[in-house]
Design an enzyme around this catalytic site. Structure first.
Site, mmCIF file in Angstrom:
data_model
loop_
_atom_site.group_PDB
_atom_site.id
_atom_site.type_symbol
_atom_site.label_atom_id
_atom_site.label_comp_id
_atom_site.label_asym_id
_atom_site.label_seq_id
_atom_site.Cartn_x
_atom_site.Cartn_y
_atom_site.Cartn_z
ATOM 1 C CG ASN A 210 17.248 -9.878 -20.016
ATOM 2 O OD1 ASN A 210 16.696 -9.593 -20.930
ATOM 3 N ND2 ASN A 210 18.387 -10.400 -20.026
ATOM 4 C CG ASP A 282 25.785 -8.188 -16.911
ATOM 5 O OD1 ASP A 282 26.537 -8.221 -17.957
ATOM 6 O OD2 ASP A 282 25.207 -7.192 -16.734
ATOM 7 C CE LYS A 292 9.557 -26.045 -6.687
ATOM 8 N NZ LYS A 292 7.977 -26.122 -6.364
ATOM 9 N N PRO A 309 30.722 -15.347 -19.648
ATOM 10 C CG PRO A 309 30.816 -17.018 -21.109
ATOM 11 C CD PRO A 309 30.231 -16.465 -19.927
ATOM 12 C CG ASP A 310 31.533 -9.041 -22.975
ATOM 13 O OD1 ASP A 310 31.073 -9.263 -24.139
ATOM 14 O OD2 ASP A 310 31.542 -7.962 -22.305
ATOM 15 C CB ILE A 311 29.028 -13.104 -26.479
ATOM 16 C CG1 ILE A 311 28.267 -14.104 -25.484
ATOM 17 C CG2 ILE A 311 28.920 -13.678 -27.962
ATOM 18 C CD1 ILE A 311 26.949 -14.277 -25.802
ATOM 19 C CG PHE A 333 22.232 -3.205 -29.918
ATOM 20 C CD1 PHE A 333 22.878 -3.809 -31.103
ATOM 21 C CD2 PHE A 333 21.143 -2.353 -30.045
ATOM 22 C CE1 PHE A 333 22.505 -3.479 -32.211
ATOM 23 C CE2 PHE A 333 20.604 -2.295 -31.491
ATOM 24 C CZ PHE A 333 21.328 -2.841 -32.487
ATOM 25 C CE LYS A 347 27.668 -0.890 -21.819
ATOM 26 N NZ LYS A 347 26.237 -1.042 -21.601
ATOM 27 C CE LYS A 351 30.786 -5.062 -23.913
ATOM 28 N NZ LYS A 351 29.989 -6.302 -23.695
#
Ligand code: C5P
Length: 403
Positions: A210, A282, A292, A309-311, A333, A347, A351
């Site tokens: 990203n 995600d 390749k 995983p959501d750290i 953030f 959020k 969390k």
């Protein structure tokens, strides 16, 4: 942003070849808004001329305690009383020894003895001179006396040798002087930060990432060190330099994928404060190809994703209390395209974290500027548009109050 605005710096120069970098240092200090008054030893003038320093700083350069232009003949008192700090770069082994003993046989050493402001030294010498027990003793004594040593660094030396004793670069000295003046609200605290993007490999040459530049996370690392913290930075792929590396107050772990970032973060969970600034993918690729992938005519491959995983969520699950406060205190953030406050706060609750910081878009990615909306259970507070380092400093001060 000028981080040394209204600061009066006495810039001492002693005799060493690194003095060829001092004019550049003077310029950098002035660019940050400082006024610079140069004082040179006899030996320093063999390496760089007072005329050079005078032309650059716009101030007369003092070289002798017998200077008739000082009305009361007390240059050592005059100069030190008006200064916010005395910075000596380069500081020779000889000057370090003198200062550690309280000797005062020229203007610069007398000024240091008579001062009532902080003294910062950037040592510069050959590696044997630095390693000599006498110099190490001087360094130790100076530290015990409350003097701040900036460096030295290791690397190529003017004598052709490689080793410890190089003066820090002018930019590093400037950064460390700026850091010196910041409020020490995180003294002794351990801060963990994730920053930058992640990269999810499809095959050995392709992948999904990203647009996160890492600048905000790195700015928070910088500001946390300035505030006195020890920082562990977990960085996704980005080529930003490690902030304030020469202070020794930062350890950096480079990772590629979200899974690696998750593992590296959880391995460093013993901290007071956790900032999840990274833009973590995600989804990862279920089965990245070992070789390749070949193009097959006009057909596109079907790539299967798996949830990463959501750290932040996993760190939040480990939170304990220490002295009645959450440990670590977690800050998330959020970048949202609409209804920032509403979605970011949702959020935060989902969390299970006490604070979330919304990036007020749209030009936050890659930009040096940003504006933030800091949300906790009490309400929200906007931090107006500024350079990311400036925002990071304000955020650190806000968070420091919470812990
Ligand atoms: O909604 P989202 O999960 O993207 O929330 C963003 C926050 O969660 C950021 O602080 C980000 O660093 C963190 N995060 C994380 N691990 C993920 C996804 C997001 O730590 N897998």
């Amino acid at each position: 942003m000028q981080s040394l605005l209204n600061k009066k710096i006495v810039l001492g120069v002693s005799g060493g070849i690194a003095a060829y970098k001092t004019p550049e240092l003077a310029r950098l200090l002035m660019q940050e808004g400082a006024s610079v008054q140069v004082v040179m030893t006899e030996a320093a003038q063999r390496f760089v001329t007072p005329v050079t320093m005078q032309a650059l700083t716009g101030n007369p350069v003092y070289t002798s305690q017998w200077d008739k232009s000082i009305s009361n003949n007390m240059a050592h008192i005059e100069l030190s009383r008006s200064a916010d700090a005395i910075l000596i770069a380069p500081t020779s082994a000889d000057l370090m020894a003198k200062l550690s003993l309280g000797l005062a046989d020229d203007l610069l050493s007398t000024l240091c003895l008579a001062r009532d402001c902080p003294l910062l030294l950037a040592p510069a010498m050959n590696k044997q001179m630095w390693q000599h027990p006498a110099t190490q003793r001087s360094a130790q004594r100076l530290i015990e006396d409350g003097v701040t040593l900036l460096g030295p660094a290791s690397g190529f030396q003017a004598c052709g040798e490689v080793g410890m004793g190089r003066m820090l670069e002018p930019a590093e000295i400037t950064e460390q002087l700026i850091a010196f003046f910041q409020k020490k609200t995180l003294l002794g605290k351990k801060v963990l930060i994730t920053a930058g993007p992640t990269f999810e490999a499809i095959d050995p040459v392709r992948g999904i990432t990203n647009q996160s530049s890492g600048k905000m996370g790195f700015a928070i690392a910088h500001a946390a060190i300035e505030a006195g913290a020890q920082v562990q930075l977990i960085a996704g792929p980005c080529d930003l330099p490690t902030p304030l590396e020469a202070t020794g107050k930062i350890a950096r772990t480079n990772v590629i994928s979200a899974k690696e970032m998750h593992a590296a973060t959880l391995a460093n969970i013993d901290c007071d404060l956790f900032f999840a600034v990274a833009a973590v993918a995600d989804w990862g690729i279920a089965k990245p190809a070992k070789e390749k992938m070949k193009r097959q005519g006009i057909s596109a491959p079907n790539i299967e994703f798996t949830a990463n995983p959501d750290i932040l969520l996993d760190v939040a699950k480990t939170v304990k209390t220490k002295g009645g406060k959450p440990y670590p205190y977690c800050v998330g953030f959020a970048a949202e395209s609409t209804d920032l406050e509403k979605y970011a706060d949702e959020k935060r609750k989902r969390k299970g974290i006490p604070m979330i910081v919304g990036n007020i878009g749209p030009d936050t990615f890659g930009s040096d500027l940003n504006q933030l909306l800091v949300i906790d259970s009490i309400g929200s507070k906007k931090i107006a548009k500024a350079e990311k380092l400036q925002l990071a400093r304000q955020l650190i001060q806000l968070v420091a109050k919470k812990i």
